[in-house]
Design an enzyme around this catalytic site. Structure first.
Site, PDB file in Angstrom:
ATOM      1  N   HIS B 153      33.330   4.865  23.937  1.00 11.48           N
ATOM      2  CA  HIS B 153      32.751   4.871  22.594  1.00 11.48           C
ATOM      3  C   HIS B 153      33.859   4.660  21.572  1.00 11.48           C
ATOM      4  CE1 HIS B 153      34.124   9.118  22.987  1.00 11.48           C
ATOM      5  NE2 HIS B 153      34.379   9.007  21.694  1.00 11.48           N
ATOM      6  N   HIS B 198      27.345  10.527  22.948  1.00 11.42           N
ATOM      7  CA  HIS B 198      27.564   9.518  21.899  1.00 11.42           C
ATOM      8  C   HIS B 198      28.037   8.207  22.505  1.00 11.42           C
ATOM      9  CE1 HIS B 198      31.492  11.106  22.552  1.00 11.42           C
ATOM     10  NE2 HIS B 198      32.012  10.889  21.395  1.00 11.42           N
ATOM     11  N   HIS B 213      39.040   6.161  16.151  1.00 13.73           N
ATOM     12  CA  HIS B 213      39.581   6.077  17.511  1.00 13.73           C
ATOM     13  C   HIS B 213      38.698   5.268  18.434  1.00 13.73           C
ATOM     14  CE1 HIS B 213      37.080   9.817  18.208  1.00 13.73           C
ATOM     15  NE2 HIS B 213      36.853   9.229  19.358  1.00 13.73           N
ATOM     16  N   HIS B 245      35.921  19.313  21.928  1.00 12.75           N
ATOM     17  CA  HIS B 245      35.096  19.140  20.740  1.00 12.75           C
ATOM     18  C   HIS B 245      33.890  20.069  20.843  1.00 12.75           C
ATOM     19  CE1 HIS B 245      37.297  15.630  19.463  1.00 12.75           C
ATOM     20  NE2 HIS B 245      36.925  14.899  20.486  1.00 12.75           N
ATOM     21  N   TYR B 254      43.767  13.403  21.683  1.00 12.91           N
ATOM     22  CA  TYR B 254      43.932  12.263  20.775  1.00 12.91           C
ATOM     23  C   TYR B 254      45.404  11.862  20.747  1.00 12.91           C
ATOM     24  CZ  TYR B 254      39.408  12.825  18.220  1.00 12.91           C
ATOM     25  OH  TYR B 254      38.097  12.890  17.832  1.00 12.91           O
ATOM     26  N   GLU B 264      41.510   8.050  22.305  1.00 16.08           N
ATOM     27  CA  GLU B 264      41.108   9.323  22.901  1.00 16.08           C
ATOM     28  C   GLU B 264      40.917   9.092  24.389  1.00 16.08           C
ATOM     29  OE1 GLU B 264      36.944  10.628  22.473  1.00 16.08           O
ATOM     30  OE2 GLU B 264      37.679  12.669  22.141  1.00 16.08           O
TER      31      GLU B 264
END
Lengths: 112, 306
Positions: B153, B198, B213, B245, B254, B264
């Protein structure tokens, strides 16, 4: 002049910078040791690789070499007058620097 | 079949200042494979665990950031149907012929209200290395570096996040898995086109077209630790982590590529089903939402983008 070199940050203090060390990394270490006491705000540290632009600074005196820097943040004209990203320069002798004010869109928004 | 329309992220085109340094970073450190160099100098990369021709394109440029992200759709007919819906929403659509990127069929492109270019395509050829499919061993080529399994993503920064939410839901049939609201309005959205927490995310930001990112998936939390070892050992610039997260629950680190683009690598995260309600966060717990262990944002999260 052999390394280490002295980096003077205008109105803030001094840092020690070693051979082939990114100037921003030397400033981060100096800040950690409390040697940049008079910085008006926390040292701006972003990508440390010449891309994001938050560590813009003006070299007031001294010799250095550079890595590629994003032209979105440092134009050729900027570079010619000593405006740099401090993460993408390496001292070749003692340096004197002025940290540039952050660009308006780089300021952290107030979300609280 | 449950998944129709937009299937998943396809590829991302990243701008790099030093091509050889970028190739070394994405192949030796993140663990991708170099598929080929195109006639115009763009370099095509993939994970050994991805079937399709490539998932990352590196383009030499004088400034960092990303040019576009694409999604793969299920059929050619979907491309035509999405084109009608995007135009009806009011966004112009352009056409990129098959072969503009090697191994990829025709694409349609459009720009969101946040200033980001997205593309859809239906066809991709396979390239080597790729997963085995008959009596398959776990890999055809032994993983290396951080062992990235896929381009997973991206998180983009720009204005008009409300309109992006409306567009992705109404036109591309994404669902909002999580959102973060502040007294000033909607700050961020995490959107899913399938069953991942996501596939793309947006954070409100005054400047359009910014990239926060590009993310790669790893197999486990232990692999995130191994990635952290690689980051220190090879003096890769670290941003934050290893941590987790709150949003998506992904275990993460990161860091930055040699041109200053944030990467990431992460593992885990929950499964998002199409009937899952949207998870919501407010400004009082924004720290925990983004960095669950630190419980506060670092200064770079909202200000350092390319």
């Amino acid at each position: 002049m052999p390394a280490p070199y002295k980096i003077t940050v205008e109105n803030a203090g001094e840092a020690t910078c070693y051979e082939n060390e990114r100037v921003l990394v030397a400033l981060e270490r100096a800040q950690g040791f409390g040697r940049l006491k008079n910085l008006p705000r926390k040292l701006p540290v972003g990508c440390r690789r010449g891309g994001c632009g938050v560590c813009r600074a003006r070299v007031l005196s001294g010799n250095y070499r550079t890595d590629p820097m994003s032209r979105a943040h440092v134009s050729e004209a900027d570079e010619a007058v000593g405006l740099v990203l401090s993460c993408a320069i390496y001292a070749l002798g003692d340096l004197s620097l002025r940290l540039e004010a952050p660009q308006p869109h780089k300021q952290t928004p107030n979300i609280t | 079949m449950a998944l129709t329309g937009v299937l998943r992220p396809g590829f991302v085109q990243v701008r790099v200042l030093d091509m050889q340094a970028a190739i070394d970073h994405y192949t030796k450190r993140i663990g991708l494979h170099e598929v080929m160099t195109g006639e115009d100098g763009r370099v095509y990369l993939k994970s050994g665990d991805e079937f399709d021709h490539h998932s990352v394109i590196l383009r030499k440029a004088d400034h960092a950031g990303s040019d576009l992200m694409s999604f793969k759709v299920a059929s050619e007919a979907d491309l035509d149907s999405f084109e009608k819906r995007i135009v009806a929403y009011g966004y112009p659509v352009d056409h990129v012929p098959a072969g503009e990127q090697p191994g990829i069929g025709r694409r349609i492109g459009f720009t969101t209200a946040s200033g980001h270019r997205f593309e859809l395509y239906a066809h991709a050829e396979f390239s080597e290395p790729k997963p085995l499919i008959h009596n398959p061993d776990v890999w055809s080529v032994e993983p290396h570096g951080m062992g990235a399994r896929r381009f997973d993503h991206a998180l983009f920064y720009g204005p008009n996040v409300d309109e992006n939410l409306d567009f992705f839901e109404k036109v591309l049939d994404f669902r909002c898995a999580e959102r973060l609201d502040t007294p000033d309005g909607l700050l961020a959205i995490w959107l899913s086109c399938g069953m991942k927490a996501h596939d793309v995310a947006f954070v409100k930001h005054p400047e359009p077209s910014k990239t926060h990112h590009v993310s790669f998936e790893l197999e486990s939390w232990a692999d995130v630790g191994h990635a952290a070892d690689i980051i220190t050992c090879y003096d890769i610039s670290r941003d934050v982590g290893p941590t987790r997260h709150g949003i998506t629950r992904g275990q993460t680190i990161y860091f930055f590529d040699p041109s200053g683009n944030r990467n990431e690598v992460f593992a885990g995260g929950y499964t998002y089903y199409p009937d899952s309600p949207t998870r919501t966060w407010d400004h009082t717990e924004i720290g925990k939402a983004i960095f669950y262990y630190e419980r506060q944002l670092n200064e770079a999260f909202l200000s350092v983008v390319t």
